[in-house]
Every structure is written in C-alpha cells, then in structure tokens.
Scaffold this motif. Structure first.
Motif, PDB file in Angstrom:
ATOM      1  N   ARG B 152       0.827  -1.210   0.000  1.00  0.00           N
ATOM      2  CA  ARG B 152       0.000   0.000   0.000  1.00  0.00           C
ATOM      3  C   ARG B 152       0.863   1.263   0.000  1.00  0.00           C
ATOM      4  N   VAL B 153       1.994   1.229   0.695  1.00  0.00           N
ATOM      5  CA  VAL B 153       2.906   2.375   0.666  1.00  0.00           C
ATOM      6  C   VAL B 153       3.398   2.587  -0.766  1.00  0.00           C
ATOM      7  N   ALA B 154       3.776   1.501  -1.432  1.00  0.00           N
ATOM      8  CA  ALA B 154       4.300   1.602  -2.798  1.00  0.00           C
ATOM      9  C   ALA B 154       3.246   2.185  -3.732  1.00  0.00           C
ATOM     10  N   ILE B 155       1.999   1.746  -3.572  1.00  0.00           N
ATOM     11  CA  ILE B 155       0.927   2.263  -4.429  1.00  0.00           C
ATOM     12  C   ILE B 155       0.645   3.728  -4.082  1.00  0.00           C
ATOM     13  N   ALA B 156       0.689   4.065  -2.788  1.00  0.00           N
ATOM     14  CA  ALA B 156       0.467   5.456  -2.371  1.00  0.00           C
ATOM     15  C   ALA B 156       1.506   6.371  -3.004  1.00  0.00           C
TER      16      ALA B 156
END
Lengths: 283, 282
Positions: B152-156
């Motif tokens: 989710r951090v990477a997508i954010a």
C-alpha cells in the motif's frame, strides 16, 4: 511420524529486551500417510512451526521427535532432513543450479549417492512431477509453476517420507497453481507421502484429512475441511477468501433460498441450483 | 474523449538478434475518460510491455501512444511529464522501495514533480488516506511493515503524483486475501473520488469482472478482445484456449443454463447470479 511435545519457541527482541514467544506449548502428532493442512493468519506461527519438523529450528523448550529421532540430536541432522523435505514459497529462491537435472541432483550429491543410482533417482523424481522433458533445460527459461515442480522434484529425489509445503502456490499464476496442486495430490495418492501444507487458498484445503488452525503461536483447533466452510467465523478469523460458490450460498440464503450444502466446487454448486430450479418447475 | 490511444503500436525485444520476440504487435485501442480497464492475458502475453509503453518507459518501434491526443514521443523533453501523468506500479512494487521513512518514500514522486514542501505534505497525506495507511506510520521505516502495508505504501507513492492514468500491474499478487480485498477497495475508492482512468492488470478473473468497465485480452503480443466484461467472459472457449479462465460464478451459471436449457446470459458477479436464479424461479 512427527511428534511435538510441549514445544515452545522464543526469539529475543532487542527493542523490548525480552523474549517473544512465537510458539507456545504445542502438542501435535502427524501420522504416516496423512495429509494435514495448517491455516492461520500472517504471523500466527505456521512457518515457525513447520521449521521445527526437520530441525531447521530447535525448540526453546519441549521436544520434536520425527520418525524416532529427536531433532536435538545433532548427529542425525542429515538423516532427519532426508526423511522430511521442505518446499517454500518463492520458486526462485530454491533453485541452485543452471541445469534442471543438476538442480534436482543437488541433495543426492551431498549424500554421496553413486552416480548410476543418482541418475535413475533424478529421472524418476522428474517424471513424478511431469518435468522429465525439461531435464536438460535451464531453470530461468521455466515458468513459476514449472520451477516450483523442479523444487518438489529435488525434495522427492531424496525419497522423503514426509514433505512440508510452505505456501507453495502463493506466488504462482492460476495455471502454475493448478500444476503444483495436482502434483501434491498425486504425491499423496501415488507415493503415499505424508504431506503437510500451509496455505491461504481455500480451494487447496479440500484434499486434507485434517486441518490445524493456528493463532498467536498456539494451535486453537483441529477440524475437517468442511467444518471451515460451515463457520463464517473461521473464515473471517483466518482471513480466508470465500470462493464465489460460497458467497453465492450465503447471498441466496439471504433471499430465502437455501441450498442443501456449502461447497467450493463449481460443479456441485451448479448441480444444487439445477435441482432447486427443477423443483420449482415453473419455467 | 479518449485519454490514452494506441495506434499501430509495435514493440520487440532483442531486436536484430535470433532471440527477437515482439512483446506487442499492432495494437490499436482507445481508453475513454473515467474508465477502469481490466487487462488479462497469459504470462508473457505482452500485458506489462503495453503498460510500459503507455507510461513512456519504453519507446515503441512503430506506431504511436497518444495521451490526450498528443503523441507522447513527439518531443523527447516532455517524456518526463508523461511518467508523472501516467503512473505505473510494477509487480511486487515493495521490492523497489528505498525511503528511510514511509513519508520519504511516498514524497519522492511529488518532490520530483517540483512541488513545494507544503503541497508535498498534502499529497502524501491524501495518498495515505486512499491507501488506508494511518498517519502514525509516517515516520516508520517501510521495511518494518507487513507485506500488505508495504504494498500500500508503494501504491500510495504513485497515487501521490496524482496521475491522470493509474496503471497497476498485478497489485494484489502474493498477498493474503484480507490485504487483497483492502487494496481492491482502495483502488475503487480512488476511482470514485478522482474519476481518473485506471488500468488494472490481474490474473484474478473474479476481481477483473467486479471492477472493470472494459476488459482487454492479450495473447502473444496481440490485443484479441477489448469489450465489456460480460461480453468477454461469455467467450469462455476462446479464453480457455489462451490459458485463461472465467469467474467461478460464470461457470456455475453457464452449467445451470445448459442443464435446464435456458437461453444463455452471461453472469459475472455473485449478485448477478442471485438475480439470475431468482428470475428463473418464476
């Protein structure tokens, strides 16, 4: 086959300066020729548990006895790992050689098996997983499912009595997943190998004789695959994703249509709906 | 109005060697504003190559990619802007994280866009909200997070650049079911609020059926089908030949229709199946 008596395992946590218990007083027997599935959320201790089966990890307290050998017995490390093999999640991390047959032979070479014997063991193992035609191939040209089957062949060549699979399909595409699941089922039927499987995938639990559920380092229950489906709480607790056939069952029930039983199998589900609609006879 | 258009698009790997293989062959398509496009295809069918062509990461050998009716390679100096406008997350994006903190990792894109410190802060917090990451994670190292949180951090980090087109290459692969569901919900929420185009590559047909307005089917570098999901999944035999499946409920309802000799209607969601069964009761 494998017996765990009061097994606890702890690791020292530097941040909090205390021992964290990852496994707590586990008692478990795995019987010969059994197919056991282990379910549990991430961090519940599943992988740590199975790593005790062949002495990759040694319990902080308690004993693990595999086929009569205590895993604390350092003289018998090799023997115990030949008897209980392991296959892990990522196929790329388990391949050591640049030729398929050499990769499969790696374990045997370390045991000092004579060459002639080794060739036939490797060939048989590759046939068993349906990868014989690729024996001269380079693993980097293979798909994930094929690589995972090579990893299985490498374990199989050692002629183990038990194979432990730690989420072997979670990094594969649907086709690779099917190849690997079929291979595991054939092992159980054909070779009578004892199988322990860790998975998150609900479709993979149905061939199990017994399902063990772990939570926070303990075994919280032992059930049959079918009981998992019946209890929505299990599914939620384990973070399992229901198949669409299961969702359909519950949604139909919400509209007053009760199908006779829950299933993850699409054919059985379709048959039930056909029967239901035929009974209504009003088309 | 089309946001992204491909015209006679070709891209080949290892050109001029005996290993030459075309990842993408003569692709023509147009993606309209506000759509979610699902992309399916067997491993090696050219899905990821197409994604990289859209993002301007690789240059087509022939043909054009048009973003808002402008050829993205018309002026080489503009290609950097294309990377910002068409955000792309690779498979296993968490393997490419490098920030010491979650904040730094997500802020990397907006900082390179040249935004001011305050704007960057706002973008980071907004992106974290979409990705359902609590503000308490801001100063944590991304490497201490769970697999689902890392993803989710990477997508954010991509969402923070506010791309007009968001391309997600298998965003849920290798995650446990609960994390998968969380990411799918975040994607839908982002789409609801921004209305931006999303291109979603996945092997999970149930997810594709649930969220796509249109589906692309790739096979050996060719675009074989490009249509509404109901129409795609009604061509089950063709899909099977390409090594692709249809959603489980489609199979169930197909079988029911066949056995009862009901006229075929393609059902692709569980809710659709419930309605279909009730309709056939009387």
């Amino acid at each position: 086959m494998i017996e765990l008596r009061n097994v606890s395992f702890s690791a020292y946590d530097e941040e909090t300066s205390q021992n964290n218990y990852i496994l707590k007083e586990i008692n478990l027997n795995i019987y010969k020729r059994e197919f056991v599935v282990i379910l549990g959320k991430n961090g519940s201790g599943k992988s740590t548990l199975v790593k005790h089966f062949n002495g990759v990890l040694i319990p902080t307290s308690g004993d693990v006895v595999a086929d009569g050998i205590n895993t604390k017995d350092e003289d018998k490390f090799c023997e115990i790992r030949q008897k209980i093999g392991m296959v892990f999640q990522n196929p790329d991390n388990q391949i050591v050689s640049s030729v398929v047959e050499e990769d499969v032979a790696f374990g045997l070479e370390n045991l000092g098996i004579p060459r002639r014997e080794m060739v036939s063991l490797v060939d048989n193992a590759l046939k068993c997983v349906g990868m014989y035609d690729f024996k001269k191939s380079s693993p980097n040209m293979l798909s994930g499912g094929q690589k995972q089957r090579i990893a299985i062949a490498g374990v199989l060549a050692m002629n183990p009595e038990c194979i432990v699979f730690d989420e072997p399909t979670s990094m594969l595409d649907p086709e690779g997943r099917k190849e690997v699941v079929d291979t595991i089922q054939n092992l159980k039927k054909g070779n009578g190998t004892t199988i322990v499987l860790i998975t998150h995938n609900i479709e993979e639990i149905f061939c199990a004789d017994r399902v063990i559920i772990m939570d926070s380092g303990r075994i919280v229950s032992e059930v049959t695959p079918y009981e998992i489906l019946l209890d929505k709480n299990y599914m939620r607790m384990l973070g399992l994703k229901a198949t669409q056939s299961i969702d359909l069952f519950y949604k139909l029930a919400g509209r007053g249509i009760n199908l006779p039983f829950l299933t993850a199998d699409e054919d059985k589900c379709a048959d039930m709906i056909v029967e239901f609609l035929e009974e209504k006879k009003c088309r | 109005m089309s946001v992204i258009r491909a015209e006679n698009l070709f891209y080949c790997y290892n050109k001029g060697t005996s290993f030459e293989r075309c990842g993408v062959k003569d692709i023509n398509l147009s993606i309209e504003k506000g759509q979610i496009i699902g992309v399916i295809g067997h491993t090696g069918s050219g899905k990821s190559t197409l994604a990289q062509l859209f993002n301007g990461l690789i240059k087509p050998d022939k043909g054009k990619v048009l973003l808002n009716d402008k050829n993205i390679w018309e002026d080489f100096a503009d290609i950097r802007q294309v990377h910002f406008k068409v955000g792309l997350t690779f498979q296993y994006p968490e393997h490419q994280m490098f920030g010491e903190t979650v904040y730094k990792d997500i802020a990397f894109g907006p900082i390179n866009q040249g935004l001011s410190g305050q704007e960057v802060d706002i973008r980071v917090l907004e992106a974290m909200m979409f990705a359902k990451l609590g503000p308490e994670l801001l100063n944590r190292s991304p490497f201490d997070l769970s697999g689902g949180e890392k993803r989710r951090v990477a997508i954010a980090g991509i969402i923070a650049m506010k791309p007009e087109v968001l391309i997600l290459d298998e965003p849920t692969a290798g995650l446990d079911p609960v994390s998968k569901e969380g990411i799918l919900n975040s994607i839908c929420e982002y789409h609801r609020q921004t209305g931006n185009v999303i291109i979603f590559i996945s092997h999970v047909m149930e997810d594709i059926a649930r969220i796509s307005d249109k589906v692309m089917v790739m096979d050996k570098g060719n675009l074989i089908m490009y249509d509404a999901p109901e129409n795609i999944f009604s061509r089950r035999e063709e899909l099977n030949k390409m090594g692709l499946e249809v959603p489980q409920v489609t199979k169930i309802i197909n079988k029911v229709h066949n056995k009862l000799d009901i006229k075929h209607k393609c059902v692709i969601t569980v809710d659709g199946a419930v309605e279909d069964i009730i309709e056939n009761m009387c």
